[in-house]
Design an enzyme around this catalytic site. Structure first.
Site, PDB file in Angstrom:
ATOM      1  CG  HIS A   1      -0.134   0.262   2.521  1.00 36.03           C
ATOM      2  ND1 HIS A   1       0.673  -0.703   3.087  1.00 36.03           N
ATOM      3  CD2 HIS A   1      -0.028   1.345   3.325  1.00 36.03           C
ATOM      4  CE1 HIS A   1       1.234  -0.233   4.192  1.00 36.03           C
ATOM      5  NE2 HIS A   1       0.835   1.016   4.359  1.00 36.03           N
TER       6      HIS A   1
ATOM      7  NE  ARG B   1       3.073   6.564   9.359  1.00 32.63           N
ATOM      8  CZ  ARG B   1       2.018   6.109   8.673  1.00 32.63           C
ATOM      9  NH1 ARG B   1       2.012   4.896   8.198  1.00 32.63           N
ATOM     10  NH2 ARG B   1       0.974   6.874   8.472  1.00 32.63           N
TER      11      ARG B   1
ATOM     12  CG  HIS C   1       5.026   1.226   3.121  1.00 27.04           C
ATOM     13  ND1 HIS C   1       4.432   2.321   2.528  1.00 27.04           N
ATOM     14  CD2 HIS C   1       4.515   1.177   4.384  1.00 27.04           C
ATOM     15  CE1 HIS C   1       3.609   2.897   3.373  1.00 27.04           C
ATOM     16  NE2 HIS C   1       3.629   2.224   4.513  1.00 27.04           N
TER      17      HIS C   1
ATOM     18  CG  ASP D   1       1.440   5.365   4.654  1.00 28.15           C
ATOM     19  OD1 ASP D   1       1.025   4.204   4.846  1.00 28.15           O
ATOM     20  OD2 ASP D   1       2.588   5.745   4.966  1.00 28.15           O
TER      21      ASP D   1
HETATM   22  C1  SIN Z   1       3.133   1.457   7.795  1.00 30.08           C
HETATM   23  O1  SIN Z   1       3.427   2.639   7.854  1.00 30.08           O
HETATM   24  O2  SIN Z   1       2.348   1.017   6.974  1.00 30.08           O
HETATM   25  C2  SIN Z   1       3.820   0.488   8.755  1.00 30.08           C
HETATM   26  C3  SIN Z   1       5.216   0.243   8.318  1.00 30.08           C
HETATM   27  C4  SIN Z   1       5.949  -0.705   9.238  1.00 30.08           C
HETATM   28  O3  SIN Z   1       5.436  -1.034  10.308  1.00 30.08           O
HETATM   29  O4  SIN Z   1       7.053  -1.096   8.886  1.00 30.08           O
END
Ligand code: SIN
Length: 290
Positions: free
Chosen positions: A117, A280, A265, A119
């Site tokens: 996906h 994050r 990612h 974000d």
């Molecule tokens: C995400 O931002 O989708 C999670 C990425 C992760 O946990 O590595």
């Protein structure tokens, strides 16, 4: 492999190691990602360091910084060098509105991002990028890696006929889709937007594929059957072409900065019942344009 795909790879293959004046940049693969050394992100960066990071970001799209000890304020200050901070969509009560906890343990029944996906693409202006700082890795000492995929190259490797077909199409991105089977909180103003299937990176002007499974509901100009077939073909191309990918193995203190405009990612949940924890911070983006 077809000549048009080989030509696409050749155009972006990077040199093995780059020394700019203030940082060292070691590519993770010739096609995506780089590890950056020579910086302590808890300190204010000089304009020269910031420019070097920005250049490496636009070249490699995924930057890995190791051994970083950061407070939220330092994390946000680093992210703020690249634009205004992007608020968390549904912040937990009492939490910092710009810091999203990424957390999994033995009570988890799902984890964030466990599938390819980008974000928040249902937003009018999806984020420019995110910086995830992992401070706890699974107790076994491995697991919890994150995969990234290069959407410029995913587009570039398509045949000229497929590129022509996709040109001018738009796709509906629906923020309700990731909630299938669950009820979103009443206060969540569910975003829904139409974006071109092929967009240009706002800084480099390079074309890229801009559809992803969790958010894209359909291609507006096609029938449902046609749209499903085309989207499934594109998702299979993204997931099943390993040269589009790089893989980051986290250590406590690793921070990864990825370009959400041109990279998808996939957080791999291979460590249940162990735990993983990070924070994050995202940066505001602009409306995707063809
Ligand atoms: C995400 O931002 O989708 C999670 C990425 C992760 O946990 O590595």
């Amino acid at each position: 492999m077809e000549q048009f795909a080989l030509d696409a790879i050749e155009r972006i293959t990077t040199r093995p190691r780059e020394h700019s004046t203030s940082i060292t940049v070691d590519p993770l693969t010739p096609l995506l990602g780089a590890e950056v050394s020579g910086l302590d992100l808890s300190k204010e960066l000089t304009p020269e360091q910031t420019d070097d990071v920005r250049r490496a970001f636009l070249t490699h799209h995924v930057l890995v910084f190791r051994d970083q000890t950061l407070t939220d304020e330092e994390h946000k200050r680093f992210a703020g060098l690249f634009g205004p901070l992007h608020p968390v969509a549904l912040p937990a009560e009492g939490s910092d509105p710009y810091v999203l906890e990424i957390s999994a343990d033995k009570e988890s029944r799902a984890v964030a991002g466990n599938g390819w996906h980008a974000d928040g693409t249902a937003d009018t202006e999806p984020s420019l990028g995110s910086m995830l700082h992992i401070t706890r890795i699974p107790e076994a000492g491995s697991g919890g890696d994150t995969l990234f995929a290069n959407m410029h190259l995913a587009y570039d490797m398509l045949s000229p006929a497929m590129k022509k077909f996709l040109e001018g199409l738009t796709a509906v991105h629906d923020g309700a889709l990731p909630w299938m089977g669950q009820t979103p909180p009443a206060e969540y103003d569910i975003p829904k937007n139409e974006h071109p299937v092929v967009v240009r990176h706002p800084e480099t002007g390079r074309k890229l594929l801009f559809v992803n499974a969790p958010y894209t509901s359909h291609i507006a100009q096609l029938s449902r059957v046609e749209s499903d077939a085309v989207l499934q073909m594109l998702y299979a191309h993204i997931a099943r072409t390993p040269l589009l990918h790089c893989r980051v193995s986290w250590q406590p203190g690793t921070l990864v900065f990825w370009d959400n405009r041109c990279v998808q990612h996939h957080a791999i949940w291979d460590y249940y019942p162990h735990s993983r924890y990070g924070r994050r911070v995202a940066i505001d983006g602009t409306r995707p344009k063809a």
